[in-house]
Design an enzyme around this catalytic site. Sequence first.
Site, PDB file in Angstrom:
ATOM      1  CE  LYS A  92     -26.599  -0.855   7.818  1.00 25.94           C
ATOM      2  NZ  LYS A  92     -25.676   0.290   7.781  1.00 25.94           N
ATOM      3  CG  ASP A 114     -22.630   1.845   9.584  1.00 22.62           C
ATOM      4  OD1 ASP A 114     -22.703   0.829   8.873  1.00 22.62           O
ATOM      5  OD2 ASP A 114     -21.999   2.864   9.265  1.00 22.62           O
ATOM      6  N   GLY A 157     -27.464 -10.766   4.629  1.00 21.46           N
ATOM      7  CA  GLY A 157     -28.634 -10.070   4.120  1.00 21.46           C
ATOM      8  C   GLY A 157     -29.539 -10.959   3.293  1.00 21.46           C
ATOM      9  N   GLY A 167     -22.819  -3.553   5.609  1.00 20.54           N
ATOM     10  CA  GLY A 167     -22.927  -3.997   4.224  1.00 20.54           C
ATOM     11  C   GLY A 167     -21.733  -4.813   3.776  1.00 20.54           C
TER      12      GLY A 167
END
Length: 1117
Positions: free
Chosen positions: A780, A382, A744, A683
């Site tokens: 993820k 992350d 994404g 993100g």
Amino acid sequence: MENAHCKSYSNAPSDNTTQKSTSNKVVTSKYTFYSFLPRNLYEQFSRLANVYFLLISCLQLFTSLSPTSKWSTGGPFILILVLNMIREIWEDSKRHKADEEVNNRLVEVIRENGSTESIPWKSVTLGDIVWVKCNHEFPADVVLLSSTGDQGMCYIDTCNLDGETNLKIRNSLAFTASLNDPLKISQLKGYFEYEAPNNRLYTFNGRYVRPAAEDVPVDNENILLRGATLRNTQSIFGQVVYTGAQSKIMMNSQKGRVKISNIEHTVNRLLLGILLFELIVVSAATIGMASWVSSNREAWYLPYVKTQTTANNFEGWITFLLLMNNYVPISLYISMELAKTVQGQQMNWDIEMYHEETDTPALTRTTNLNEELGQIQYIFSDKTGTLTQNVMEFRKCFINTTSYGFGTTEIGIAAAARGTNIQVDQDPTATEAERDKDPNKAQFHRDPKIAFDDIRLLQRHREGGSEGEFINDFMRVLSVCHTVVPEGDLTDPSKILYQAESPDEGALSGFAKALGWFFCGRTSTHTTVDVHGKKEQFEILNVNKFNSARKRMSVVCRTPEGKIMLYCKGADNVMLERIAPNQSQRAPMESALTHYANEGLRTLVLGKKEIPESAWVEWNKVHHAASTALVDRDGALERAAEDIEKEMIIVGATAIEDKLQVGVPDAIATLAQGGIKIWVLTGDKQETAENIGFACRLLRDDMEINYINGSSDDEIKRQLDHILQRNDSYVGKETEHLALIVDGKSLLVLMEESELSQKLLTVAKMCKAVIACRVSPNQKREIVTLVRRGVQPEPMTLSIGDGANDVPMIMEAHVGVGISGNEGLQAVRSADYAIAQFRYLKRLMLIHGRNNYRRVAEVVLYSFYKNMTLVTSLFLYNIYNGWSGTAIYASIILICFNVAYTFLPIIFYGFLERDVNDTTALKNPQLYIPGQRREGFNATVMLTWMLNAIVHCIFVFFLPTAAFAATGMVDLGVYGTTVMHSLVIAVNFRLFLEENYISWISHLVIFVSVALFYFVVGVASNMPLSLTLFDVNLFYGVGKMTFEEVLFYMATLLTIVVANSIDVASLYIARNFFPTPTHIIQERERGYGRNFYNTGDDSGMENEERSVILANAGSPR
């Protein structure tokens, strides 16, 4: 009504007894007094090796076919089972004590007519109304009925549940908020109807059904969970809805999937192979017996041979099986477990992985995977809170075509050096304002933690006009649209502390306060903001909460002017889809967002919308219906929010800096040199993620960066195919100069078809670094799964993160590492290991992981080696005794081989051994690569050790045999004891030769182990003749005869010199003529061989030079 299975009646005990609920007594212990023996035995016998030894023990105990004592296997086997039981009892006793303390805590419960009774937690039942005082935990999951706090609110601390230290507000039901004494609360009638017990900590769907009145929705804002603590509130009344095992904290205490290490998987398969080998050897011995009998049937001194039948041959097969059962090492699993337990403590105690600032040491949550840390090939990380500090600082904002805020970040400076434009188009006053920048003038309530120094913002607000209105709207969104809880003196901005659910919200609210929009109070229905000394109240009509799927939150409120406004903030890609078209601010704002991202800043877009009263009334009906739904409430609320969160007016954008953690660039660069591929899954938007990649040295200027970020499905596929065509020569290879960035949206397309996902994986395998941006928690997890299942052979993977959104990928990877950060402990509680900072991962893997892989591999190999040496000597002895199945060793000294003479040294090796010191291991990350290639434990290495065992056995057996034959010594007791003596010293010396880190402890343990042989022989040979246990009576007097015999010492000395000289010679040849990278670096570390290995002083040697030298290692000089 589906899923509405539970009811809790107010002040109606008889009705509650008809409901299905559990006792409030919690049990976290693994065993009870009655279940311990059967459950522990079941777990121990779930291992194939233990079933095997049980079978062998039964055959020895209940038949007359064993050539050794009936207890020669059963005795050590029972000892090992008991040792495991003792360890389990010790660990479980701590859980029992904790359970006893919790279950007997006291809480006051409201009874009929308002009386109260103090009862232990374990006696609390469904429907009870509990009276909880400040700083006490809630005994069960309860719905808040009333509170001594303002407007029926209370503050709770959920640290025990999710690790978050910020206080949270919970609200009483509106119609019960006034029931603030025991008498009033005891008269409440009605019941709660709600969802079945589940483990979702952040959702609760229910309603309160009142006689002759409208149902009242109940959600997570009204629930107080067991494990949470009441803070800053004198007391509350709450009704119990979930008890004991049904409470959410207990539902979350269930264990995740059990992860078993690669070595343990291999050992389980290896045991089958060893067992097959043993059966072949046993069958060969049986054939030898049958052949010998056939050729000696006429021997007059062997009358039983003449009548031997096939049934006798089968009995002989059983005899050989019992004689040679120790090809499977009985002490293997206990040795591994004890070594791994200490390894885990070593990681916990490593002062170099202790974070003093937060008082956080490393934490080993499982020891099963210690060796996996030394074989990792892919790291999935992350970004926010993992690579960065997750300490947010407000830097810039965009309002009505103007960007406010000066300066840049370290990431921005690095981006500018690469030629990236980080300058936002400035208005004419920007240059002069930057010269006059002053945080004291730029802030209304000066906050030393906030560096914002652009004086234009407050000046333009004071000037009024359209720009002043835009600024006011911007600050209103920041000060009203949030879930922040104020703590401290609500009248003094300098003495207030904002408790926020995320660092972003805290930074935004803090910035608004510093600029003079001081959020100073909240009730269940109103928010109060002090605007430059004038208080404004906003009536909160609806709240649409943030979640990782929505990526935004909004509130519907009635402003002081009487207007109904929607205020919304969220991720830019989500918000830009929901703003009204044809707004002049959009283009300059998107440009500013790109520049902010180039500086590595986190961005949010703010929007607003005025809602006519009639439109809100109609929408509110939909929202209320969704809020009271017991089926798919979350989905219904999201759909209701979608209906209102559209056609918004742009208010502005914010830019927050989240600085990199100390040591992240060095850690990533070092791990990459160790052959590890690092993927960052975040993100954030693409520009932010890319610039963070450069800042942390994941991306380099000499890399060719490939992008998959198309706006349509066809474009995404074309991008993927183009990358493959352009780099077709690298397919199947890893290159240092390729990197991939994918978003994404593209992943959604590529993951839908297996062919496309395989193409994506082909591209990713070519790249040294991969960044996936704008990805959801589930994406993820899917990425980790893609690599685990798509790359062959299956690579070892590690996921590291700090938040709840990282839990899916942490659970999916072979090894999960949690960061103890600012987003709570959800990631830590789902992880196998926990550290406080990303930089500690370097030490966790390159030192502890690498050492533990070598150690555990050696524990397994050595365990098989020593038993192969022992049992093969029993096989060889039968060549001389007509394959009769007779043992060369007395039962008592044979029994102690695995549990005394060779037990401790390999366990201590399993946590003491290291081939290079810590500094050298970090300086030479290439040493990690052999673990990735599994060079320390594979079929070739295993075969080498087994051949070594056979060679040792030949010398250990035949040299003493020849010595005894030459001298005419014929005593079997002395002969067998001499061979065992040689064997014990030989295998212990073999382990000594394997040690690179030799300390007084390792010397002492080996000395004690050999000394135990003399102790056992001396004591056992002097036991009374009446003692038949382990056939000790047959060993009487052997010790004295053996120790007085010169041949005992001479034969042993000859055997050790000859047998182990082969090991010494092979090690010498390997180190001097076929050196490995480890050998070279060991020589350097010890100050030898600098000229020998074609270098001088390497203190200034670059990693590239060192890599060349290491790459050339292994070739003859």
